[in-house]
Write a protein that holds these residues in place. Structure first.
Motif, PDB file in Angstrom:
ATOM      1  N   ALA A 290       4.523  24.538  25.557  1.00 40.79           N
ATOM      2  CA  ALA A 290       4.821  23.113  25.382  1.00 40.79           C
ATOM      3  C   ALA A 290       3.733  22.260  26.027  1.00 40.79           C
ATOM      4  O   ALA A 290       3.312  21.238  25.473  1.00 40.79           O
ATOM      5  N   GLY A 291       3.275  22.691  27.205  1.00 42.05           N
ATOM      6  CA  GLY A 291       2.226  21.940  27.892  1.00 42.05           C
ATOM      7  C   GLY A 291       0.936  21.922  27.092  1.00 42.05           C
ATOM      8  O   GLY A 291       0.244  20.896  27.029  1.00 42.05           O
ATOM      9  N   LEU A 292       0.623  23.038  26.475  1.00 41.03           N
ATOM     10  CA  LEU A 292      -0.585  23.094  25.650  1.00 41.03           C
ATOM     11  C   LEU A 292      -0.453  22.193  24.433  1.00 41.03           C
ATOM     12  O   LEU A 292      -1.391  21.459  24.095  1.00 41.03           O
ATOM     13  N   VAL A 293       0.707  22.225  23.797  1.00 43.31           N
ATOM     14  CA  VAL A 293       0.927  21.361  22.631  1.00 43.31           C
ATOM     15  C   VAL A 293       0.797  19.893  23.045  1.00 43.31           C
ATOM     16  O   VAL A 293       0.185  19.087  22.332  1.00 43.31           O
ATOM     17  N   ASP A 294       1.355  19.555  24.213  1.00 43.18           N
ATOM     18  CA  ASP A 294       1.205  18.189  24.731  1.00 43.18           C
ATOM     19  C   ASP A 294      -0.273  17.810  24.821  1.00 43.18           C
ATOM     20  O   ASP A 294      -0.675  16.720  24.389  1.00 43.18           O
ATOM     21  N   LEU A 295      -1.064  18.693  25.386  1.00 38.71           N
ATOM     22  CA  LEU A 295      -2.487  18.396  25.574  1.00 38.71           C
ATOM     23  C   LEU A 295      -3.200  18.263  24.238  1.00 38.71           C
ATOM     24  O   LEU A 295      -4.023  17.362  24.047  1.00 38.71           O
ATOM     25  N   LEU A 296      -2.871  19.163  23.314  1.00 41.70           N
ATOM     26  CA  LEU A 296      -3.518  19.093  21.993  1.00 41.70           C
ATOM     27  C   LEU A 296      -3.163  17.792  21.287  1.00 41.70           C
ATOM     28  O   LEU A 296      -4.019  17.149  20.678  1.00 41.70           O
ATOM     29  N   GLU A 297      -1.894  17.421  21.383  1.00 43.39           N
ATOM     30  CA  GLU A 297      -1.480  16.171  20.754  1.00 43.39           C
ATOM     31  C   GLU A 297      -2.099  14.981  21.486  1.00 43.39           C
ATOM     32  O   GLU A 297      -2.360  13.935  20.873  1.00 43.39           O
ATOM     33  N   GLY A 298      -2.335  15.157  22.777  1.00 45.07           N
ATOM     34  CA  GLY A 298      -2.924  14.082  23.566  1.00 45.07           C
ATOM     35  C   GLY A 298      -4.353  13.770  23.150  1.00 45.07           C
ATOM     36  O   GLY A 298      -4.758  12.602  23.157  1.00 45.07           O
ATOM     37  N   VAL A 299      -5.097  14.802  22.806  1.00 44.54           N
ATOM     38  CA  VAL A 299      -6.492  14.555  22.417  1.00 44.54           C
ATOM     39  C   VAL A 299      -6.605  14.215  20.931  1.00 44.54           C
ATOM     40  O   VAL A 299      -7.622  13.695  20.486  1.00 44.54           O
TER      41      VAL A 299
END
Lengths: 181, 181
Positions: free
Chosen positions: A170-179
């Motif tokens: 979930a944290g990785l998906v957050d970061l990917l969506e963030g960029v």
DNA sequence: GTCTATACCGCGATAGAC
DNA sequence: GTCTATCGCGGTATAGAC
């Protein structure tokens, strides 16, 4: 027998898997096993190669799907997994005898190389479509994604629960969506 | 003897480490070992706990340093590591006998729980200072960071090279800097 | 506390019968 | 092709002397 070996390598690793255990699981005799395979190493080689092929096929199902890059990556990350059993391939990297033997390590190396390459291609597609910023490095990002999965398994098994895996993904998906724009 | 056990657990894992090998490495006799420890499991327990303490101390050096959250996390990620040897702790999660024994798994679980907690605190500090957006979830992000490290080791050992580890870490740093303001 | 001797078992493989 | 017998070795632990 190969299938039984795959299962045992997954659960117990190479060092922890004995020919006798394989024979028991496969309901095959000793003579039978040594007739078809020269020994434990060759059997393991066949099992690892088969697992690698299956793993790539399973991953390609998500990779080749429709949707944006982030969607396909997320589908891959959030696919149903037996988290607490760990990764059949990743597990083998902890086995010194596998890592030390080029013949056994090769299919493991190839599997992860393939996964990173495919992920990098998807990230690159995301850049072309304008989903990701031009500055994003596909090879780095791909390695990060693959690492989160493998590390997620490690954290989950340490914790005795799926939770750390889910959090890491979930944290990785957050970061990917963030960029993503 | 504990130190020798730590080293052997790191290299060969629990299943792959024999009392005899420990005695050889520690230049201790058989009787001596069984006098001080009830057996392999207790010795392993002592070794794992010590490795956990050392690992936490080493991590805290970077965590407690000065700089922004991203800087401290990056310092931690980019610290000098013997990448191809893998993580002393993470390695043990591949060992079914360790995972199955609550006494052996506990120090592994605690070590990773501590690392994730500390990372989450640092991420939370980054949010307070305005470095990270308010929407960033500290627990998720912490799990992702820890997973990238553990997964980086796996990819590196599969590849027989430090490169995938370096890429995964660099990719994570890119993402963290991307979401930072 | 540390030593040597011993025990029992399973690993990984080979041999030769069928 | 598959079976059983056998082998040498090392893992893990115990026993009892010193």
């Amino acid at each position: 027998m190969i299938r039984s070996t795959q299962e045992l390598l997954w659960e117990r690793g190479y060092v922890g898997t004995s020919p006798k255990a394989i024979q028991l699981a496969a309901e095959a005799g000793q003579g039978s096993m040594y007739h078809h395979f020269s020994g434990k190493a060759e059997l393991a080689r066949a099992a690892i190669e088969r697992s690698g092929a299956e793993l790539r096929a399973a991953a390609e199902e998500q990779f080749a799907g429709s949707g944006t890059a982030t969607e396909r990556i997320t589908n891959y990350l959030e696919r149903d997994r037996e988290v607490l059993k760990g990764c059949r391939m990743g597990r083998l990297t902890a086995d010194p005898d596998v890592i030390a033997d080029p013949v056994l390590r090769a299919p493991v190396a190839e599997t992860f190389a393939w996964i990173r390459t495919r992920l990098a291609e998807i990230v690159a597609e995301g850049k072309e479509s304008g989903e990701y910023p031009a500055g994003l490095d596909p090879d780095r990002t791909a390695a990060t994604i693959a690492a989160v999965l493998q590390g997620g398994y490690v954290l989950a098994r340490a914790d005795g629960s799926d939770e750390p895996f889910e959090l890491a993904v979930a944290g990785l998906v957050d970061l990917l969506e963030g960029v993503a724009s």
